[in-house]
Enzyme design. Structure first.
Site, mmCIF file in Angstrom:
data_model
loop_
_atom_site.group_PDB
_atom_site.id
_atom_site.type_symbol
_atom_site.label_atom_id
_atom_site.label_comp_id
_atom_site.label_asym_id
_atom_site.label_seq_id
_atom_site.Cartn_x
_atom_site.Cartn_y
_atom_site.Cartn_z
ATOM 1 N N GLU A 1 0.750 -1.357 0.106
ATOM 2 C CA GLU A 1 0.145 0.075 0.065
ATOM 3 C C GLU A 1 0.707 1.308 -0.053
ATOM 4 O O GLU A 1 0.787 2.202 1.117
ATOM 5 C CB GLU A 1 -1.172 -0.127 1.302
ATOM 6 C CG GLU A 1 -1.723 -1.029 1.281
ATOM 7 C CD GLU A 1 -3.069 -1.110 2.088
ATOM 8 O OE1 GLU A 1 -3.022 -0.031 3.031
ATOM 9 O OE2 GLU A 1 -3.959 -1.785 2.051
ATOM 10 N N GLU B 1 -5.550 -8.260 0.878
ATOM 11 C CA GLU B 1 -6.148 -7.875 2.395
ATOM 12 C C GLU B 1 -7.667 -7.505 2.249
ATOM 13 O O GLU B 1 -7.894 -6.823 1.520
ATOM 14 C CB GLU B 1 -5.225 -6.551 3.035
ATOM 15 C CG GLU B 1 -3.913 -6.875 3.509
ATOM 16 C CD GLU B 1 -3.387 -5.609 4.135
ATOM 17 O OE1 GLU B 1 -4.336 -4.864 4.734
ATOM 18 O OE2 GLU B 1 -2.166 -5.383 4.013
HETATM 19 C C1 GAL Z 1 -4.127 -1.882 5.569
HETATM 20 C C2 GAL Z 1 -2.717 -2.166 5.999
HETATM 21 C C3 GAL Z 1 -2.490 -2.995 7.271
HETATM 22 C C4 GAL Z 1 -3.641 -3.077 8.097
HETATM 23 C C5 GAL Z 1 -4.947 -2.929 7.620
HETATM 24 C C6 GAL Z 1 -6.015 -2.575 8.533
HETATM 25 O O1 GAL Z 1 -3.816 -0.788 5.144
HETATM 26 O O2 GAL Z 1 -1.812 -2.913 5.085
HETATM 27 O O3 GAL Z 1 -1.124 -3.105 7.889
HETATM 28 O O4 GAL Z 1 -3.259 -2.359 9.279
HETATM 29 O O5 GAL Z 1 -4.912 -1.742 6.742
HETATM 30 O O6 GAL Z 1 -6.047 -1.399 8.648
#
Ligand code: GAL
Length: 450
Positions: free
Chosen positions: A172, A361
């Site tokens: 990200e 994710e």
């Molecule tokens: C994403 C990030 C993660 C985690 C997740 C939930 O942006 O890659 O490290 O924190 O969000 O907030």
């Protein structure tokens, strides 16, 4: 419990990758153990008022010592793929130069334990924890970082490449450059366009350079990707000024990094505030920004509703908070809106240059409570199932989506929010370090067992 019963793993096909994602600083702890150098997060969290409750990741889930127990949880929950990141300053305490063998040993133990358990390890090279020694030289604002990052990538390929098939260069970039170099709410806490624009350009170059470094050092059959955050953006009204504002926000949140890597350049036309990034170009950079990834990691949690705003500099747009819209929200105050993931897969799938999409994710934080040793997190179960159904909808319509990773395995350090919001399939008591599998964990395990 939920009405998502039509969900069945088999509907995704034999080759679909299911897994969970984690990140070094959020779980490892052991921040100064065995020769590790400090990262920007070790330093940033010492600043007063930056992190909720003054929390930090110095201990976190103590994954550094407890990884055998946590990796066994994967086995217990039938989870076949585990995504984790390498803490750069654990293996190169100064960011470059002398290698810390004990850091290499740790990741070797993690990788070997995964393989012994029959779990496929997926590695992210950079999940936001820059060595502080490099930050002292300007961090992502200094072009020298591109060469250092490339060397770090080559080193990881050399040490772990014989056993890692799936690699992600960065996590990200929009978030760490935006929050860390424009707003100053994440490490290293820099602010303004003069920090943001060079950080963006050097991170974008590093994504491609890192890809090239991996490809030239790794055996064939290895798959190289990088991950990108995205939120489905919709205008607040049909007024053309709200629609134009939404397009600017879409360019910033969803196109800023993926498009240069596809050889399309930065979305300057939609977002004229980016024009000044040219100042940081040297001859040949247009070409250098490109890299032909084997897969793109898509990370989506929510959608954003956007309104024109005269007062917001550069963007001329503001987000209408989910709470104001009176919609269902998570503990992060993000709207629960499962069609967002479908829309974003469709949007990415339209780029001709993308070979394959893996959702690296997706997940939700909710206030979990342990009652008689049980965590009945029905809202998380519902969130995950509804998102999986949307991923399936995109897949059934022909999108090249071939994987889905839940954020995350265990509760952990949630950046500026500290240990407040709880994500994950497994609850962690941060006083005792006791792990308790949530009902969402059991539910995912059943789903994966099909
Ligand atoms: C994403 C990030 C993660 C985690 C997740 C939930 O942006 O890659 O490290 O924190 O969000 O907030």
């Amino acid at each position: 419990m939920t009405d998502n019963d039509g969900l069945n793993k088999k509907l995704f096909g034999e080759n679909f990758h299911f897994g969970v994602s984690t990140a070094a600083y959020q779980i490892e702890g052991a921040h100064d153990a065995d020769g590790k150098g400090p990262s920007i997060w070790d330093v940033f969290t010492t600043n007063k008022g930056k992190i909720l409750n003054g929390d930090n990741g110095s201990i976190a889930c103590d994954f550094y010592s407890r990884y055998p127990e946590d990796l066994r949880l994967l086995k217990q929950l039938n989870i076949p793929n585990f995504r984790f990141s390498i803490a750069w300053s654990r293996i190169l305490p100064q960011g470059f130069g002398k290698v810390n063998q004990k850091g290499i040993d740790f990741y070797n133990r993690v990788i070997d334990t995964c393989l012994e358990l029959g779990v496929q390890p997926w590695v992210t090279l950079y999940h936001w924890d820059l060595p502080q020694a490099l930050e002292a030289k300007g961090g992502w604002t200094n072009r020298e970082i591109v060469a250092h990052f490339s060397d770090f990538s080559t080193l990881c390929a050399k040490f772990f490449g014989d056993r890692i098939k799936y690699w992600m260069v960065m996590n990200e970039p929009t978030v760490f450059t935006g929050a860390g170099y424009f707003f100053g709410i994440h490490a290293p806490g820099r602010r303004g366009m003069k920090n943001f624009l060079p950080a963006v350009h050097h991170a974008a170059l590093s994504i491609a350079e890192g890809g090239r470094a991996l490809r030239s050092a790794l055996p064939s059959g290895t798959e190289i990707g990088s991950t990108f955050s995205c939120s489905y953006v919709e205008p607040y009204s049909t007024k053309s000024r709200d629609e134009r504002a939404a397009r600017r926000v879409d360019a910033l949140l969803n196109r800023l990094f993926i498009e240069p890597s596809l050889g399309m350049g930065y979305p300057v036309q939609e977002l004229p505030a980016l024009k000044k990034i040219e100042k940081y170009f040297v001859k040949g950079d247009e070409e250098k920004l490109k890299f032909d990834f084997d897969f793109v990691g898509l990370q989506n949690y929510t959608r954003e509703i956007v309104k024109h705003s005269f007062f917001v500099p550069y963007l001329g747009a503001k987000l209408v908070a989910a709470e104001k819209r009176k919609v269902d929200v998570t503990a992060m105050k993000w709207e629960v809106y499962p069609p967002a993931i479908y829309q974003m897969i469709k949007q990415f799938d339209r780029y001709p240059g993308i070979r394959k999409i893996i959702v690296t994710e997706n997940g939700a934080a909710f206030p979990d409570s342990v009652v008689d040793g049980e965590i009945n997190d029905v809202r998380r179960i519902d969130y995950l199932e509804r998102h999986l159904l949307e991923v399936l909808r995109a897949k059934n319509e022909g999108c090249k989506v071939e994987g889905y990773f839940v954020w995350t395995l265990t509760g952990n350090f949630e950046w500026a929010e500290g240990y407040g919001p709880r994500f994950g399939l497994v609850h962690v008591d941060f006083v005792t370090q006791k792990r308790t599998i949530k009902n969402s964990g059991y539910r995912f395990a059943n789903f994966l067992d099909a």
